[in-house]
Write an enzyme that holds these catalytic residues in place. Structure first.
Site, PDB file in Angstrom:
ATOM      1  N   HIS A 170       0.777  -1.338   0.023  1.00 29.08           N
ATOM      2  CA  HIS A 170      -0.328  -0.032   0.123  1.00 29.08           C
ATOM      3  C   HIS A 170       0.933   1.234  -0.030  1.00 29.08           C
ATOM      4  O   HIS A 170       1.562   1.289   1.120  1.00 29.08           O
ATOM      5  CB  HIS A 170      -0.936  -0.097   1.360  1.00 29.08           C
ATOM      6  CG  HIS A 170      -2.034   1.186   1.135  1.00 29.08           C
ATOM      7  ND1 HIS A 170      -2.982   1.000   0.633  1.00 29.08           N
ATOM      8  CD2 HIS A 170      -1.839   2.388   1.521  1.00 29.08           C
ATOM      9  CE1 HIS A 170      -3.882   2.017   0.612  1.00 29.08           C
ATOM     10  NE2 HIS A 170      -3.302   2.925   1.286  1.00 29.08           N
TER      11      HIS A 170
ATOM     12  N   ASP B  76       0.511   5.874  -1.054  1.00 26.26           N
ATOM     13  CA  ASP B  76      -0.536   6.596  -1.389  1.00 26.26           C
ATOM     14  C   ASP B  76       0.146   7.856  -1.999  1.00 26.26           C
ATOM     15  O   ASP B  76      -0.187   8.999  -2.029  1.00 26.26           O
ATOM     16  CB  ASP B  76      -1.236   7.513  -0.228  1.00 26.26           C
ATOM     17  CG  ASP B  76      -2.213   6.541   0.259  1.00 26.26           C
ATOM     18  OD1 ASP B  76      -3.463   6.338  -0.300  1.00 26.26           O
ATOM     19  OD2 ASP B  76      -2.351   6.040   1.392  1.00 26.26           O
TER      20      ASP B  76
ATOM     21  N   GLU C 243      -8.878   2.411  -3.147  1.00 29.50           N
ATOM     22  CA  GLU C 243      -8.982   2.405  -1.609  1.00 29.50           C
ATOM     23  C   GLU C 243     -10.474   2.924  -1.065  1.00 29.50           C
ATOM     24  O   GLU C 243     -10.624   4.232  -1.278  1.00 29.50           O
ATOM     25  CB  GLU C 243      -7.714   3.185  -1.088  1.00 29.50           C
ATOM     26  CG  GLU C 243      -7.886   3.153   0.339  1.00 29.50           C
ATOM     27  CD  GLU C 243      -6.621   3.673   1.218  1.00 29.50           C
ATOM     28  OE1 GLU C 243      -6.443   3.652   2.306  1.00 29.50           O
ATOM     29  OE2 GLU C 243      -5.998   4.643   0.416  1.00 29.50           O
TER      30      GLU C 243
ATOM     31  N   HIS D 181     -13.227   2.690   3.062  1.00 31.47           N
ATOM     32  CA  HIS D 181     -12.185   3.329   3.864  1.00 31.47           C
ATOM     33  C   HIS D 181     -12.649   3.891   5.199  1.00 31.47           C
ATOM     34  O   HIS D 181     -13.207   3.018   5.877  1.00 31.47           O
ATOM     35  CB  HIS D 181     -11.951   4.585   2.916  1.00 31.47           C
ATOM     36  CG  HIS D 181     -10.584   5.303   3.272  1.00 31.47           C
ATOM     37  ND1 HIS D 181     -10.424   6.452   3.855  1.00 31.47           N
ATOM     38  CD2 HIS D 181      -9.290   4.842   3.455  1.00 31.47           C
ATOM     39  CE1 HIS D 181      -9.335   6.828   4.176  1.00 31.47           C
ATOM     40  NE2 HIS D 181      -8.561   5.734   4.011  1.00 31.47           N
TER      41      HIS D 181
ATOM     42  N   HIS E  68      -9.221  -1.134   6.606  1.00 25.64           N
ATOM     43  CA  HIS E  68     -10.504  -0.336   6.930  1.00 25.64           C
ATOM     44  C   HIS E  68     -11.633  -1.041   7.148  1.00 25.64           C
ATOM     45  O   HIS E  68     -12.700  -0.098   7.431  1.00 25.64           O
ATOM     46  CB  HIS E  68     -10.363   0.709   5.646  1.00 25.64           C
ATOM     47  CG  HIS E  68      -9.236   1.672   5.872  1.00 25.64           C
ATOM     48  ND1 HIS E  68      -9.113   2.835   6.712  1.00 25.64           N
ATOM     49  CD2 HIS E  68      -8.099   1.949   4.997  1.00 25.64           C
ATOM     50  CE1 HIS E  68      -8.134   3.328   6.397  1.00 25.64           C
ATOM     51  NE2 HIS E  68      -7.606   2.931   5.444  1.00 25.64           N
TER      52      HIS E  68
ATOM     53  N   HIS F  85      -2.664  -3.045   4.600  1.00 22.29           N
ATOM     54  CA  HIS F  85      -1.946  -2.123   5.520  1.00 22.29           C
ATOM     55  C   HIS F  85      -2.512  -2.124   6.769  1.00 22.29           C
ATOM     56  O   HIS F  85      -3.318  -1.159   7.313  1.00 22.29           O
ATOM     57  CB  HIS F  85      -1.656  -0.996   4.926  1.00 22.29           C
ATOM     58  CG  HIS F  85      -2.947  -0.172   4.584  1.00 22.29           C
ATOM     59  ND1 HIS F  85      -3.977  -0.482   3.505  1.00 22.29           N
ATOM     60  CD2 HIS F  85      -3.312   1.066   4.718  1.00 22.29           C
ATOM     61  CE1 HIS F  85      -4.831   0.298   3.459  1.00 22.29           C
ATOM     62  NE2 HIS F  85      -4.574   1.357   4.021  1.00 22.29           N
TER      63      HIS F  85
ATOM     64  N   ASP G 248       1.977   2.023   3.795  1.00 18.55           N
ATOM     65  CA  ASP G 248       1.107   2.817   3.885  1.00 18.55           C
ATOM     66  C   ASP G 248       2.005   4.350   3.749  1.00 18.55           C
ATOM     67  O   ASP G 248       1.405   5.461   4.549  1.00 18.55           O
ATOM     68  CB  ASP G 248       0.418   2.845   5.236  1.00 18.55           C
ATOM     69  CG  ASP G 248      -0.852   3.829   5.374  1.00 18.55           C
ATOM     70  OD1 ASP G 248      -1.319   4.374   4.141  1.00 18.55           O
ATOM     71  OD2 ASP G 248      -1.634   4.116   6.383  1.00 18.55           O
TER      72      ASP G 248
END
Length: 425
Positions: free
Chosen positions: A48, A50, A147, A174, A220, A241, A310
């Site tokens: 994961h 971002d 996500e 999420h 999540h 993650h 993450d």
């Protein structure tokens, strides 16, 4: 939180660098060399990242403004991925929960666009959409993920279209509930669940992901949703993650009973490095992160563990693990704790490949199953944000057309209505 291992902390100075160790270990340089040799042999698959979110926030997705080898104020660029021995990166297409029932699908497509661009325009990257491509590429493999299930707007056709453009993983939620699945977070009050953490439509989403060959990601999701999914999915699932709840009691982490259910599913938990999730506070260190690995290994074995850093999705990371270049520090700590080469080969790479291959095997078994035509009931979604597919109101009422004293025949009237309907549609 479990107490961290205790013992004397001794600092050895070797060849102009320092290593913090606990107890007796081999010399620093040899442990460092063992770490790098291992990571050369088994380049890390990171579950994961971002970066795409940061490219939107800082550069409005304008890749022409970005030097891919050095991107300031973020934790990820090509130079640091190389230093971290990252061989594959799962890039998240992340859309804020505030976009749910609004423009989440458009925003997700824009994020996928920028990921596809960086994977094709940056020479060190290559988009992969299969386990075979993952194993064969000599570049840094890019894997696309969504996500948050709010990005499909409760639509299985939208889910299928995301798969067609390359998405191979989706987290069901999420920080907000979807109409059909429950989040671990209570930030958003929308779509609160009452004893129904995974609706019938949610089950259809999971089943369709199994049919497509898309990884079901439970990071999540609430624990109840995760349990429900593990009872429905015929393919292994992942927590892309998340960390161990017993070590840090944060709701984003995974409790032991779910770890054991994951083991039966032959799935994978990819340990998150965010300090709040591993240290239950804004600060942590490599040793604290390694405690999560040790605990999960004791519970379900090293073959169920991966790494999902993450990076660029959170701010505070442990000392010594501040960006993607620092992964060798974590592997070195696990080696120091007597993790074997075979265990670490799995953690770095082979466990994820195994899960991906099994998801594809399930897909192949289901190849004769037709696409699901399940639809979510309109009463379960915010219908004010949806177009109800029906003729305009003027055509819904009976129209009487008079010509002097003559009323059109029923057949003529229907024919005229049909043509008006086509023009207005």
């Amino acid at each position: 939180m479990l107490p961290h291992s205790v013992g004397a902390h001794v600092v050895w100075v070797c060849s102009a660098w320092c290593v913090l160790v606990h107890g007796d270990v081999g010399s620093g340089p040899s442990l460092e060399k063992q770490t790098l040799d291992l990571m050369d042999k088994y380049p890390l698959i990171d579950g994961h990242n971002d970066l795409a979110l940061q490219l939107r926030i800082r550069h409005k997705n304008k890749l022409s403004q970005v030097d891919p080898y050095h991107i300031s104020e973020v934790a990820t660029d090509i130079n640091r991925l190389r230093l971290g021995h990252v061989g594959a990166q799962v890039f998240a297409s992340y859309v804020l929960c505030g976009a749910q029932d609004k423009d989440a699908v458009r925003l997700a497509l824009e994020q996928i666009d920028v990921i596809l661009r960086l994977c094709s325009e940056w020479p060190d990257f290559e988009l992969v959409t299969s386990s075979e491509g993952l194993k064969n590429t000599r570049k840094i493999a890019c894997i696309l993920s969504l996500e948050g299930g709010h990005s499909i707007d409760s639509s299985l056709p939208a889910l299928r279209m995301f798969y067609r453009i390359g998405v191979r993983s989706m987290s069901l939620t999420h920080t907000c509930n979807t109409p059909w699945a429950e989040s671990s977070s209570k930030i958003y009050p929308t779509y609160k669940k009452e004893n129904n953490s995974l609706s019938d439509f949610g089950k259809a989403v999971v089943q369709e992901m199994n049919r497509l060959g898309m990884l079901v990601d439970l990071s999540h999701s609430s624990w109840a949703t995760a349990r429900a999914v593990l009872n429905v999915s015929v393919a292994p699932v992942i927590f892309s993650h998340s960390s161990a709840y017993t070590v840090c009691n944060h709701e984003r982490n995974v409790p032991d009973n779910l770890l054991h259910a994951l083991k039966k599913n032959k799935g994978l938990i990819m340990v998150n490095l965010y300090s709040v999730f591993v240290g239950c506070g804004p600060s942590a260190n490599v040793s604290v992160v390694a405690d999560h690995f040790d605990h999960i290994r004791r519970q379900i074995g090293a073959e169920s563990i991966g790494i999902g850093g993450d990076f660029d999705g959170a701010k505070d990371f442990p000392d010594g693990l501040e960006d993607v270049s620092k992964y060798p520090a974590l592997i070195q700590e696990l080696l120091r704790r007597n993790w074997t080469e075979a265990e670490l080969a799995g953690v770095l790479r082979l466990n994820f490949v195994r899960v991906f291959e099994e998801v594809e095997r399930v897909r192949d078994k289901l190849k004769d199953s037709p696409p699901s035509e399940a639809e979510i009931p309109l009463q379960m979604v915010n219908s004010s944000c949806r177009l109800i597919l029906r003729p305009p109101p003027a055509l819904s009422s009976v129209i009487r057309v008079r010509n002097s004293s003559t009323i059109l025949s029923a057949g003529s009237l229907l024919w005229m209505l049909y043509h008006a309907y086509l023009l207005l549609w």
